[in-house]
Design an enzyme around this catalytic site. Structure first.
Site, short mmCIF file in Angstrom:
data_model
loop_
_atom_site.label_atom_id
_atom_site.label_comp_id
_atom_site.label_asym_id
_atom_site.label_seq_id
_atom_site.Cartn_x
_atom_site.Cartn_y
_atom_site.Cartn_z
N ARG A 167 0.53 -1.13 0.49
CA ARG A 167 -0.09 0.17 -0.12
C ARG A 167 0.48 1.26 0.10
NH1 ARG A 167 -2.42 4.12 -0.63
NH2 ARG A 167 -4.55 4.19 0.49
N HIS A 170 1.62 7.55 1.88
CA HIS A 170 0.64 7.96 1.88
C HIS A 170 0.62 8.53 2.68
CE1 HIS A 170 -0.29 4.01 3.22
NE2 HIS A 170 -1.93 4.69 3.96
N HIS A 172 -3.44 10.09 5.78
CA HIS A 172 -5.13 10.83 5.37
C HIS A 172 -5.35 11.73 6.41
CE1 HIS A 172 -5.18 6.60 4.83
NE2 HIS A 172 -4.17 6.17 5.34
N GLU A 176 -6.12 6.27 11.67
CA GLU A 176 -6.03 4.86 11.04
C GLU A 176 -5.57 4.47 11.66
OE1 GLU A 176 -4.32 4.23 6.79
OE2 GLU A 176 -3.09 2.67 7.66
N HIS A 215 2.97 7.25 5.83
CA HIS A 215 3.66 5.63 6.10
C HIS A 215 3.47 4.49 5.40
CE1 HIS A 215 -1.25 6.32 6.75
NE2 HIS A 215 -1.63 5.22 6.61
N GLU A 237 -10.94 6.20 0.33
CA GLU A 237 -9.43 6.03 -0.36
C GLU A 237 -9.22 6.84 -1.29
OE1 GLU A 237 -7.16 1.91 0.47
OE2 GLU A 237 -7.76 4.20 1.45
N HIS A 351 -26.78 -4.03 25.59
CA HIS A 351 -26.05 -2.82 26.26
C HIS A 351 -26.10 -2.19 25.64
CE1 HIS A 351 -23.45 -4.58 23.25
NE2 HIS A 351 -22.81 -3.75 23.24
N HIS A 353 -23.61 2.28 24.53
CA HIS A 353 -22.24 2.89 24.66
C HIS A 353 -22.68 4.24 25.37
CE1 HIS A 353 -20.28 -0.37 23.84
NE2 HIS A 353 -20.44 -0.37 22.85
N GLU A 358 -20.42 2.80 18.38
CA GLU A 358 -20.02 1.69 18.10
C GLU A 358 -20.09 1.26 16.70
OE1 GLU A 358 -20.81 -3.11 18.58
OE2 GLU A 358 -20.98 -2.08 20.12
N HIS A 397 -28.64 -2.24 22.45
CA HIS A 397 -28.84 -3.52 21.30
C HIS A 397 -27.55 -4.30 21.59
CE1 HIS A 397 -24.59 -1.32 20.96
NE2 HIS A 397 -24.04 -2.25 20.54
#
Length: 462
Positions: A167, A170, A172, A176, A215, A237, A351, A353, A358, A397
């Site tokens: 890859r 590059h 971003h 990531e 990276h 991407e 549960h 969050h 999530e 959920h």
């Protein structure tokens, strides 16, 4: 002097004064029907087709029960599944795609407890377009807000690199976080102060690169696949900063001056992005790629990798769970994750969050989940290996294993530690009289509620 209009022009103006000229081409009687077909006409023919003729079908036992019981309906071996639960629903003569009905039974015949529509919380990466690398070096496919609009906080990319595949270099705008799904890879990065980092990762390990940090990733022998998670639901991407494009779109004279080389150094630069491409296999001795400056290397708490594969899972009655978050992986300051194994028939407990939505990735197995949104909306979804789930912050959920194999689930939060609130523990630790008065449940049953989080609840009867 008054100009006199010709007769044809006078005629045209007269027509415009009283209406408009019909300039449409004449109808082709072979393509369009008669005006007699408009509205009621005693000669109209009424179709007598029997729509009750849906063919032979069978109802599963769960379809004959009260709809509110809501047992999972396994339509995989049902020839002609129908949207029926208890006294709800009816037959479907088509048009339809039975293969999809079998995969998503809770969409075809939802539990009676579902109400309204919470929005979409499921996306199959099998529906995402694959972006192919060069010379069979690999591929990627992504999920973002374009396909799952409610997933505003995070997006995902599934990527495969063949042995030696890169890859390309590059960076971003988004940060990531990654989980290795299989194989092994070498990751490399350079921090803003010139510190360098290189490490080898394998199945089950994670890495993190902050926004803006350049990276690269190269597959080692055997190749690899990994799931990338970004902290921006709009991530794509196609909007990544690539080394090949930077070099291609700056004047060569400027590049030469900047990099202290002759202009001729850029005679053979790539024509456009490389993205994923084959390369020279990485040397087995990683020290040969440990290039440094006076700033040295990233170590300890600054490290960009965490060998999650070597962390022991916490075993519970219904499966296992292990967590990696900034308490153990400090550089990933807002990424918290749990890798959960759910045995057949078991349940990732109900549960929510409190600090983050999530983002989930189903690595294996078959599952279902009901997402509840206040004040009274609930929708049940079906998930398979390769699917993404998204559950907004504080919306309750569960995840139930409805298949014969283990469900392995990755849960990712944008939070400084992994946290959830357990429905069972909340009710168990609330004064019992309050629960009795609110829900009309007996003291005997309330005493069975778990005072400690089960995390994964064992299958009934196990």
């Amino acid at each position: 002097m008054v100009k006199h209009l010709s007769v044809p022009r006078l005629a045209l103006l007269s027509l415009l004064a009283i209406g408009s000229v019909d300039c449409a081409p004449a109808s082709n009687p072979g393509l369009r029907g008669s005006e007699d077909l408009l509205g009621y006409n005693p000669t109209n023919v009424l179709s007598q087709e029997n729509t009750d003729d849906v063919g032979d079908y069978e109802l599963l036992p769960g379809q004959k029960e009260d709809a509110d019981i809501g047992e999972y309906l396994d339509f995989s071996n049902v020839e002609n599944p129908q949207p029926i639960r208890g006294s709800k629903g009816g037959t479907d003569p088509g048009p339809r795609t039975p293969a999809l009905d079998k995969l998503f039974s809770d969409r075809l015949a939802p539990p009676g407890t579902d109400k309204g529509d919470v929005g979409n919380a499921q996306w199959s990466l099998a529906l995402s377009k694959v972006k192919q690398g060069k010379q069979n070096a690999g591929w990627s496919r992504q999920q973002n807000e374009n396909v799952l609009p409610d997933a505003e906080a995070m997006a995902g990319v599934d990527m495969r690199l063949e042995p030696g595949g890169y890859r390309e270099l590059h960076w971003h705008v988004a940060s990531e976080w990654a989980l290795m799904l299989n194989g092994s890879a070498r990751v490399q990065a350079v921090q803003e102060d010139g510190k360098t980092f290189v490490d080898d990762v394998s199945k089950g390990d994670v890495w993190f690169f902050p926004a803006g940090v350049p990276h690269s990733i190269q597959a080692l022998e055997g190749g690899c696949e990994f799931m990338l998670v970004f902290d921006d639901g709009s991530f794509s991407e196609d909007n990544t900063f690539l080394a090949s494009e930077i070099i291609a779109h700056n004047p060569k004279s400027v590049l030469a001056q900047n990099l202290n080389v002759n202009v001729s150094a850029f005679d053979n630069i790539p024509d456009g992005e490389l993205f994923i491409f084959p390369g020279t296999p990485a040397p087995k001795d990683i020290e040969k790629q440990n290039v440094t400056s006076s700033a040295g290397t990233l170590q300890g708490k600054e490290s960009y990798t965490y060998h999650f594969s070597e962390q022991e899972a916490h075993e519970v009655a219904g499966g296992s769970v292990k967590i990696v978050d900034p308490l153990t992986f400090p550089i990933a300051s807002k990424f918290s994750a749990a890798l959960v194994t759910i045995k057949p028939g078991a349940l990732r407990e109900m549960h929510w969050h409190p600090h983050s939505p999530e983002w989930s990735f189903f690595i294996s197995g078959t599952a279902r989940a009901t997402l509840f949104k206040p004040p009274n909306t609930a929708t049940t979804f079906d998930y398979h290996a390769g699917d993404v789930g998204y559950f907004p912050q504080s919306e309750s959920h569960y995840v139930q294993n409805v298949g014969d194999d283990d469900v392995i689930l990755l849960e990712v939060l944008q939070a400084d530690h992994f946290a959830d609130i357990s429905l069972g523990q909340w009710l168990a630790l609330t004064p019992h009289q309050i629960v009795k008065d609110t829900l009309n449940i007996s003291e005997e049953d309330i005493n069975k509620f778990p005072t400690e989080k089960p995390v994964v609840v064992a299958a009934v009867g196990s």
